[in-house]
Motif scaffolding. Structure first.
Motif, PDB file in Angstrom:
ATOM      1  N   LYS A 163      -0.949  52.037  70.938  1.00 35.25           N
ATOM      2  CA  LYS A 163      -0.879  52.018  69.600  1.00 35.25           C
ATOM      3  C   LYS A 163       0.168  50.918  69.202  1.00 35.25           C
ATOM      4  CE  LYS A 163      -3.607  55.040  67.849  1.00 35.25           C
ATOM      5  NZ  LYS A 163      -4.637  54.769  66.634  1.00 35.25           N
ATOM      6  N   GLU A 164      -0.061  50.322  67.870  1.00 38.62           N
ATOM      7  CA  GLU A 164       0.911  49.329  67.339  1.00 38.62           C
ATOM      8  C   GLU A 164       1.089  49.755  65.893  1.00 38.62           C
ATOM      9  OE1 GLU A 164       1.178  44.661  66.300  1.00 38.62           O
ATOM     10  OE2 GLU A 164      -0.309  45.310  67.583  1.00 38.62           O
ATOM     11  N   VAL A 165       2.379  49.976  65.509  1.00 38.75           N
ATOM     12  CA  VAL A 165       2.549  50.276  64.327  1.00 38.75           C
ATOM     13  C   VAL A 165       2.782  48.965  63.580  1.00 38.75           C
ATOM     14  CG1 VAL A 165       4.667  51.530  62.499  1.00 38.75           C
ATOM     15  CG2 VAL A 165       4.182  52.257  64.927  1.00 38.75           C
ATOM     16  N   THR A 166       2.330  48.987  62.109  1.00 42.38           N
ATOM     17  CA  THR A 166       2.130  47.747  61.222  1.00 42.38           C
ATOM     18  C   THR A 166       3.769  47.362  61.141  1.00 42.38           C
ATOM     19  OG1 THR A 166       0.251  48.705  60.076  1.00 42.38           O
ATOM     20  CG2 THR A 166       1.518  46.926  59.158  1.00 42.38           C
ATOM     21  N   LYS A 167       3.746  45.848  61.144  1.00 40.77           N
ATOM     22  CA  LYS A 167       5.130  45.262  60.899  1.00 40.77           C
ATOM     23  C   LYS A 167       5.754  45.635  59.714  1.00 40.77           C
ATOM     24  CE  LYS A 167       6.895  40.573  61.352  1.00 40.77           C
ATOM     25  NZ  LYS A 167       6.488  39.135  61.482  1.00 40.77           N
ATOM     26  N   TYR A 168       6.946  45.853  59.862  1.00 43.91           N
ATOM     27  CA  TYR A 168       7.723  46.385  58.361  1.00 43.91           C
ATOM     28  C   TYR A 168       9.104  46.045  58.512  1.00 43.91           C
ATOM     29  CZ  TYR A 168       9.958  49.925  60.989  1.00 43.91           C
ATOM     30  OH  TYR A 168      10.705  50.907  61.883  1.00 43.91           O
ATOM     31  N   VAL A 169       9.730  46.037  57.405  1.00 40.80           N
ATOM     32  CA  VAL A 169      11.092  45.845  57.204  1.00 40.80           C
ATOM     33  C   VAL A 169      11.865  46.995  56.834  1.00 40.80           C
ATOM     34  CG1 VAL A 169      12.722  44.357  55.772  1.00 40.80           C
ATOM     35  CG2 VAL A 169      10.694  43.511  56.145  1.00 40.80           C
ATOM     36  N   PRO A 170      12.855  47.235  57.784  1.00 39.98           N
ATOM     37  CA  PRO A 170      13.627  48.575  57.294  1.00 39.98           C
ATOM     38  C   PRO A 170      14.567  48.442  56.164  1.00 39.98           C
ATOM     39  CG  PRO A 170      13.866  47.623  59.514  1.00 39.98           C
ATOM     40  CD  PRO A 170      13.222  46.700  58.931  1.00 39.98           C
ATOM     41  N   LYS A 171      14.640  49.622  55.453  1.00 41.11           N
ATOM     42  CA  LYS A 171      15.382  49.487  54.179  1.00 41.11           C
ATOM     43  C   LYS A 171      17.018  49.767  54.581  1.00 41.11           C
ATOM     44  CE  LYS A 171      11.706  51.791  51.556  1.00 41.11           C
ATOM     45  NZ  LYS A 171      11.396  52.799  50.553  1.00 41.11           N
ATOM     46  N   ILE A 219      10.545  48.391  70.748  1.00 42.92           N
ATOM     47  CA  ILE A 219      10.751  48.073  69.536  1.00 42.92           C
ATOM     48  C   ILE A 219      11.135  46.579  69.419  1.00 42.92           C
ATOM     49  CG2 ILE A 219      12.206  48.444  67.720  1.00 42.92           C
ATOM     50  CD1 ILE A 219      12.609  51.110  68.612  1.00 42.92           C
ATOM     51  N   LYS A 220      10.648  45.632  68.608  1.00 45.98           N
ATOM     52  CA  LYS A 220      11.034  44.220  68.554  1.00 45.98           C
ATOM     53  C   LYS A 220      11.684  44.042  67.157  1.00 45.98           C
ATOM     54  CE  LYS A 220       7.740  42.150  71.641  1.00 45.98           C
ATOM     55  NZ  LYS A 220       6.803  41.085  71.684  1.00 45.98           N
ATOM     56  N   ASP A 221      12.601  43.677  67.034  1.00 44.52           N
ATOM     57  CA  ASP A 221      13.349  43.330  65.655  1.00 44.52           C
ATOM     58  C   ASP A 221      13.835  41.786  65.604  1.00 44.52           C
ATOM     59  OD1 ASP A 221      13.320  46.183  64.931  1.00 44.52           O
ATOM     60  OD2 ASP A 221      15.506  46.694  65.667  1.00 44.52           O
ATOM     61  N   THR A 222      13.173  41.390  64.531  1.00 45.25           N
ATOM     62  CA  THR A 222      13.602  39.890  64.282  1.00 45.25           C
ATOM     63  C   THR A 222      14.854  39.894  63.150  1.00 45.25           C
ATOM     64  OG1 THR A 222      11.236  39.330  64.535  1.00 45.25           O
ATOM     65  CG2 THR A 222      12.757  37.732  63.359  1.00 45.25           C
ATOM     66  N   ILE A 223      16.022  39.149  63.673  1.00 42.74           N
ATOM     67  CA  ILE A 223      17.266  39.287  62.577  1.00 42.74           C
ATOM     68  C   ILE A 223      17.502  37.809  62.370  1.00 42.74           C
ATOM     69  CG2 ILE A 223      19.593  39.657  62.656  1.00 42.74           C
ATOM     70  CD1 ILE A 223      19.011  42.100  64.376  1.00 42.74           C
ATOM     71  N   SER A 224      17.918  37.568  61.017  1.00 44.25           N
ATOM     72  CA  SER A 224      18.403  36.265  60.626  1.00 44.25           C
ATOM     73  C   SER A 224      19.036  36.477  59.317  1.00 44.25           C
ATOM     74  CB  SER A 224      17.166  35.334  60.267  1.00 44.25           C
ATOM     75  OG  SER A 224      17.524  34.060  59.758  1.00 44.25           O
ATOM     76  N   ILE A 227      17.720  42.434  59.299  1.00 46.30           N
ATOM     77  CA  ILE A 227      16.449  42.615  60.073  1.00 46.30           C
ATOM     78  C   ILE A 227      15.344  42.118  58.998  1.00 46.30           C
ATOM     79  CG2 ILE A 227      15.030  44.301  61.054  1.00 46.30           C
ATOM     80  CD1 ILE A 227      17.441  46.032  61.453  1.00 46.30           C
ATOM     81  N   LEU A 228      14.864  41.214  59.649  1.00 42.48           N
ATOM     82  CA  LEU A 228      13.627  40.484  58.680  1.00 42.48           C
ATOM     83  C   LEU A 228      12.343  41.419  58.909  1.00 42.48           C
ATOM     84  CD1 LEU A 228      14.057  36.717  59.293  1.00 42.48           C
ATOM     85  CD2 LEU A 228      14.825  38.070  57.364  1.00 42.48           C
ATOM     86  N   SER A 229      12.363  41.684  60.245  1.00 39.50           N
ATOM     87  CA  SER A 229      10.877  42.656  60.305  1.00 39.50           C
ATOM     88  C   SER A 229      11.127  43.473  61.799  1.00 39.50           C
ATOM     89  CB  SER A 229       9.844  41.458  60.557  1.00 39.50           C
ATOM     90  OG  SER A 229       9.873  40.909  61.857  1.00 39.50           O
ATOM     91  N   ARG A 230      10.199  44.470  61.737  1.00 38.98           N
ATOM     92  CA  ARG A 230      10.391  45.484  62.677  1.00 38.98           C
ATOM     93  C   ARG A 230       9.005  45.533  63.436  1.00 38.98           C
ATOM     94  NH1 ARG A 230      14.500  50.270  62.926  1.00 38.98           N
ATOM     95  NH2 ARG A 230      15.598  48.830  63.903  1.00 38.98           N
TER      96      ARG A 230
END
Length: 198
Positions: A53-61, A107-112, A116-119
């Motif tokens: 399964k793959e969870v939809t890409k989202y931005v943590p609050k 878990i893949k986190d994109t940080i800039s 955290i831009l996206s997870r």
């Protein structure tokens, strides 16, 4: 000669009795006989399927923001402002893999810009699937062939072969032909019924 015809007459009578009994058995005149239960073999097989399964890409609050107050900055070396800005605006992708029992989690986190831009979350769930298979073996008609010996420890009185027929109702009928100790032909018959359910 008279003895020879007497043996043939006895043989014909015996064969006719066997034929009559078999015909009565086929026509069902023996009464209500329920056939025995078929043999049932149950096989249970458990397979482990992997569900991806793959969870939809989202931005943590942001839940909490802690601000650090700085009064003075003492510089002991030169600061490369350009490299700091490049690092600040660069995107870093962090990947974390966790194996938890039957769950493989990535878990893949994109940080800039310190955010955290996206997870993205991927997981493989190992799920057991149990398959129950029942095979029924219905009692089939069977034929058996063999031979037998009768007699005492000193002499054989009978040597011959026989054939046995088993019905679906687990009843058996046998017919044997052989010779006695004086080499005279002998015919034997058998009628067998199954006792009990097992």
């Amino acid at each position: 000669m008279k003895k020879y015809f007497g043996d043939i007459r006895n043989l014909i009578i015996l064969v006719l009795i066997v034929v009559i009994l078999l015909l009565r058995q086929c026509s069902g005149d023996w009464g209500e006989i329920t056939p025995s239960e078929p043999t049932i073999i149950t096989k249970v097989e458990t397979k482990y399927d992997t569900i991806t399964k793959e969870v939809t890409k989202y931005v943590p609050k942001i839940v909490t923001r802690i601000k650090t107050e700085i009064d003075t900055i003492t510089l002991t070396q030169d600061i490369d402002t350009l490299s700091i800005l490049e690092d600040y605006f660069a995107k870093y992708v962090y990947e974390d893999f966790q194996q938890l029992d039957s769950l493989n989690l990535t878990i893949k986190d994109t940080i800039s810009q310190n955010k955290i831009l996206s997870r993205k979350i991927f997981y493989d769930l190992i799920y057991p699937t149990t398959t129950v298979t029942e095979t029924k073996y219905i009692n089939q008609r069977e034929f058996y062939v063999g031979f037998g010996l009768n007699g005492t420890s000193k002499q054989f009185n009978y040597v011959g072969g026989s054939i046995l027929y088993r019905t679906r109702k687990k009843q058996a009928f046998g017919l044997g032909i052989g010779l006695n100790d004086q080499f005279q032909p002998i015919i034997s018959t058998q009628f067998l019924w199954k006792l009990g359910k097992k």
